[in-house]
Write an enzyme that holds these catalytic residues in place. Structure first.
Site, PDB file in Angstrom:
ATOM      1  N   PRO A 234       0.847  -1.208   0.000  1.00 48.20           N
ATOM      2  CA  PRO A 234       0.000   0.000   0.000  1.00 48.20           C
ATOM      3  C   PRO A 234       0.876   1.249   0.000  1.00 48.20           C
ATOM      4  O   PRO A 234       1.622   1.482   0.955  1.00 48.20           O
ATOM      5  CB  PRO A 234      -0.816  -0.124   1.281  1.00 48.20           C
TER       6      PRO A 234
ATOM      7  N   ASP B  74       5.989   2.363   1.835  1.00 51.10           N
ATOM      8  CA  ASP B  74       5.152   1.191   2.078  1.00 51.10           C
ATOM      9  C   ASP B  74       4.465   1.381   3.427  1.00 51.10           C
ATOM     10  O   ASP B  74       5.104   1.308   4.473  1.00 51.10           O
ATOM     11  CB  ASP B  74       6.044  -0.063   2.067  1.00 51.10           C
ATOM     12  N   HIS B  75       3.153   1.582   3.384  1.00 45.75           N
ATOM     13  CA  HIS B  75       2.447   1.930   4.619  1.00 45.75           C
ATOM     14  C   HIS B  75       2.323   0.748   5.573  1.00 45.75           C
ATOM     15  O   HIS B  75       1.938   0.908   6.721  1.00 45.75           O
ATOM     16  CB  HIS B  75       1.056   2.495   4.279  1.00 45.75           C
ATOM     17  N   ARG B  76       2.662  -0.454   5.091  1.00 48.52           N
ATOM     18  CA  ARG B  76       2.663  -1.589   6.015  1.00 48.52           C
ATOM     19  C   ARG B  76       3.775  -1.419   7.039  1.00 48.52           C
ATOM     20  O   ARG B  76       3.670  -1.866   8.167  1.00 48.52           O
ATOM     21  CB  ARG B  76       2.892  -2.900   5.242  1.00 48.52           C
TER      22      ARG B  76
END
Lengths: 491, 381
Positions: free
Chosen positions: A284, A460-462
């Site tokens: 994401p 990367d929003h993870r």
């Protein structure tokens, strides 16, 4: 046998005609052992080391690094008995000189039968006088005509008969030197009546076809001067040179009947597409922007360029962006990480393999600078230079592109403000570096023309929350706003 | 040499080993430690252990010299076996004198073990002939350049062995065909395996999986490990550590014995690595990374055997030095013989086309002779 031996460039790979000297591994005067590597040569197929065919001492290297040498041309001369005192006569450079024996075994040239460069026609042994001539009236010495007339061997059709210059005038060189003459192809002039179009495909070896493609030369417009009417490199180069002297007109667009063109997806394009899809649909993405005044960075580059020991190196603001990223990564190590979905772990890396996205003829490639965090600024500048040069020459290896941990994409070179880059697979963040432009900016309370750019950071929003991403981007921006202070404070 | 133990009929499931997740038969770890395997073992004398080491060192040295000769323009091409010495020597030493071998163009180690003159492949790659050995005399067929084609030859030959009634006892004959992971993607090899299975041919398919079909890695050629393909054809398949000369010997010995006793074909996947280029025309740095090559260096077949010999006190530094010297001698001799090799007479190309000649070829030969005689001096360069 003479103690001076010449070694000629052999055909290193099944029908090659030339090689480029990449690097000499020995110098004149140096002692060499049998099979000791003496030179790195790159051919159309491979870059290889050539082991010495003799033990002794190097007398002379005939070609500098970077030069292209024809197969069969003398490469290096050896003294095979260097302990026997000074040489009687120095060998003549580049040709088989007095006392020099070519080849590895009793004058045998290392070019194998059926391989290597074409031989000048002056090498052809004379036929036995009258009988052969009577059998083949009008024999001119070229291969097709020299065969006895046989019904089973049809003569080539007239329009494909090569314009092979015949006779001894076509070959130069003395002794047993057999250097082919660079024959120039005949370019069909646009004004003259065109010859009948040849139905058969143009005769040219694959490397020549490649060259023609690169130079935009239509092989069908050429008449070859090589063996059997084949088109040689020289033909293509000569045609390209002529074409460059003409004013280019608007090229006819090669559209299909429905005014569409279909391009097969392969190679770098395919690889890029697969990576981008994989990345866009697994990680994401979040993108943040920051516009900063980089006037001091631009000035710092100028000052670096004026320093004596930085003269030989290209310095661009990209260098300071790279430095800013490396310094900021040290302050926020979580940015330099990757998501291991298989094991459900986040892998944080102590090393930074700094990727630089590069647009090349082959498409987008992202080589990286290994362990960039350990390099001094000077070393980093050198590594950036090397990376760009290698990529432009199309010599980037798979190893250069593997294991990247953070990437910078310099879209500013195209005059673009900023963008929302997609993460390279396996990396948690990527920085887009936009164009530096003079804009009105509030500086010390007044509107001033300042050098301004916009940074875009995708992450990367993870792994990375908005806070961490913001802090990192902010640090990169602060560094570029005031590099000297940032270096003193953080490095 | 002694026999490897086999338990035919027992499910041949490769066991776990010291090299991590990969399943294959291994009798010697990369560090040279001997390990036990439930189905396979060797029982060599010290002299035989040393002989295996000697074979591997000599074939590697001759291979290096041949590659140098190619780089010096003395050979048109060379296909190096570097890294695959154990797979070749181990399997070849498992052969009996009567067994028949169908090699590719890389089986210089097998050729050496069969007792052929190591100069022979160099004649082929110098293009002075088309391969000049008698396949019958050492029971070693011509090198096959066409990828996988000889798998069919081998199966056809093996079917003939059955028809001659030479299988079914301890005295039976077996056939082995060598090929690579790339060839395993060829239709010819699939056909050969189909026929071998259906006709229960006494043949061993020995696939040296050296990880690359020129530049194409094996994982892009096969969805399952290559040895597992045998199950689909209907005969056993087994994977062996191809860098372990002892395991290569034991597994091949068992498969050959099964074949000669009339129990049909076996596929052996010798898991190894081509340390050099595909051929002298290839540049492996364009498609594989140094780290991979480095990782395989640690599994080198020769240093593994050397460590074993040292640890077991079967051989010491004097022995290793003597073998190196012997290998150097062989290499120097090989070089001298290549440099002294005469160019062939142009008409000799007609000599071995048909055993009894052919009217068309006879005419063509006469025509070439006439043409050559039309020149004033002798010979054509």
């Amino acid at each position: 046998m003479s103690r001076v031996k010449e070694f000629k460039l052999p055909d290193l790979g099944e029908g090659l005609t030339e090689g480029e000297i990449l690097k000499w591994l020995v110098a004149p005067g140096e002692r060499v052992k049998l099979n000791q590597p003496i030179v790195e040569v790159e051919t159309a197929k491979a870059a290889v080391e050539i082991p010495s065919p003799y033990a002794g001492a190097v007398i002379e290297l005939y070609h500098p690094e970077g030069s292209t040498v024809e197969v069969g041309a003398p490469l290096i001369a050896f003294d095979t008995d260097p302990d026997a005192g000074p040489l009687p006569t120095p060998p003549a450079s580049g040709e088989n000189g007095a006392g020099a024996e070519g080849g590895a075994a009793g004058g045998r040239t290392p070019v194998l039968v059926g391989y290597g460069p074409r031989q000048g026609s002056a090498r052809r042994r004379p036929r036995r006088g009258t009988q052969a001539r009577a059998e083949a009236p009008g024999a001119t010495g070229d291969t097709a005509a020299a065969f006895p007339a046989q019904p089973s061997v049809p003569a080539p059709p007239a329009e494909t008969t090569p314009a092979v210059p015949s006779g001894p005038a076509t070959a130069v060189g003395s002794g047993n030197g057999t250097r082919p003459v660079a024959g120039l192809g005949t370019l069909v002039e646009p004004g003259t009546p065109a010859p009948p179009r040849r139905p058969a495909p143009a005769l040219a070896k694959p490397p020549v076809r490649k060259l023609a493609k690169e130079l935009g030369v239509d092989l069908h417009s050429l008449v070859g001067t090589g063996p059997g009417g084949s088109i040689t490199r020289e033909d293509v180069r000569a045609a390209a040179e002529r074409a460059s002297q003409q004013v280019p007109g608007p090229g006819p667009a090669e559209w299909g009947p429905n005014r569409e063109r279909r391009i097969p997806v392969k190679g770098v394009r395919k690889h890029t597409a697969e990576n981008m899809v994989r990345s866009a649909f697994t990680a994401p993405h979040v993108t943040e922007f920051l516009t900063v005044d980089v006037t001091r960075t631009v000035r710092a580059c100028k000052r670096l360029r004026s320093m004596p020991d930085w003269q030989d190196i290209r310095v661009s603001p990209l260098l300071l962006v790279a430095k800013a990223v490396l310094v900021a990564l040290r302050r926020h190590p979580m940015i330099n990480s990757s998501w291991d979905a298989e094991r459900g772990e986040i892998v944080v890396k102590e090393y930074v393999n700094l990727g630089i996205a590069a647009a090349t003829d082959r498409g987008l490639i992202v080589p990286n600078i290994k362990d960039a965090g350990r390099l001094s600024t000077r070393e980093l500048a050198q590594a950036l230079n090397d990376l760009v040069t290698t990529a432009r020459q199309g010599r980037t290896t798979p190893a250069d592109m593997m294991g990247g941990t953070f990437t910078i994409t310099n879209i500013g070179v195209f005059g673009i403000d900023t963008g929302t880059p997609i993460l390279p697979p396996g990396e948690a963040a990527i920085l887009a570096f936009g164009a530096i432009q003079k804009r009105p900016w509030i500086h010390k309370g007044k509107v001033r023309p300042r050098q301004v750019t916009t940074l875009g950071l995708s992450f990367d929003h993870r792994i990375i929350d908005g806070e961490l991403g913001s802090r990192f981007l902010h640090d990169v921006g602060r560094f570029l706003t005031d590099p000297e202070t940032a270096l003193l404070a953080w490095d | 040499m002694s026999k490897g133990n086999s338990k035919r009929g027992v499910t041949r499931r490769p066991s776990k080993n010291s090299s991590g997740d990969l399943e294959f038969v291994q009798l010697l770890t990369p560090q040279g430690e001997p390990i036990k395997h439930p189905d396979y073992s060797v029982n060599f004398t010290d002299e035989e252990y040393r002989a295996l080491y000697r074979d591997m060192v000599i074939v590697r040295r001759l291979d290096a010299e041949s590659l140098s000769l190619q780089r010096q323009g003395e050979l048109a091409l060379w296909a190096s076996l570097l890294g695959q010495e154990a797979a070749q020597v181990g399997s070849a030493r498992a052969l009996r004198e009567k067994d028949m071998v169908f090699p590719t163009y890389r089986e210089h180690g097998v050729l050496w073990c069969r007792g052929l003159d190591p100069i022979l492949p160099l004649k082929l790659f110098r293009c002075v002939n088309q391969g000049s050995w008698d396949p019958e005399s050492h029971r070693f067929h011509m090198y096959t350049i066409v990828i996988g084609a000889h798998a069919l030859h081998a199966v056809g030959y093996a079917m003939g062995v059955t028809k001659d009634g030479k299988v079914g006892s301890d005295d039976g004959e077996a056939v082995i065909v060598y090929f690579g992971d790339g060839a395993s993607s060829q239709g010819d090899v699939a056909e050969a395996m189909s026929w071998a299975a259906v006709f229960n041919a006494p043949v061993v398919f020995f696939c040296q999986n050296n990880q690359y079909a020129i530049s194409e890695p094996v994982e892009r050629q096969a969805r399952i490990p290559i040895y597992q393909r045998a199950r689909g054809f209907g005969f056993p398949g087994i994977r062996v550590d191809g860098n372990d000369v002892l395991a290569s010997y034991a597994v091949t010995r068992a498969a050959l014995d099964a074949a000669r006793h009339g129990q049909g074909p076996t596929l052996i996947e010798a898991y190894t690595y081509r340390m050099g280029a595909h051929t002298s025309s290839d540049d492996p740095t364009r498609y594989r990374v140094d780290a991979e090559v480095e990782a395989w260096k640690a599994k080198d077949p020769i240093s593994r055997m050397r460590a074993f010999l040292t640890q077991q006190q079967i051989a010491g530094p004097d022995f290793f030095e003597a073998i190196d010297e012997e290998a150097d001698k062989h290499a120097i001799e090989l070089r001298e013989r290549v440099l002294a090799m005469p160019d062939p007479e142009p008409v000799s190309m007609f000599d071995h086309v048909y055993p009894g000649g052919s009217p068309l070829l006879d005419d063509e030969r006469a025509e070439l002779v006439r043409y050559l005689e039309s020149f004033e001096s002798e010979g054509v360069r």
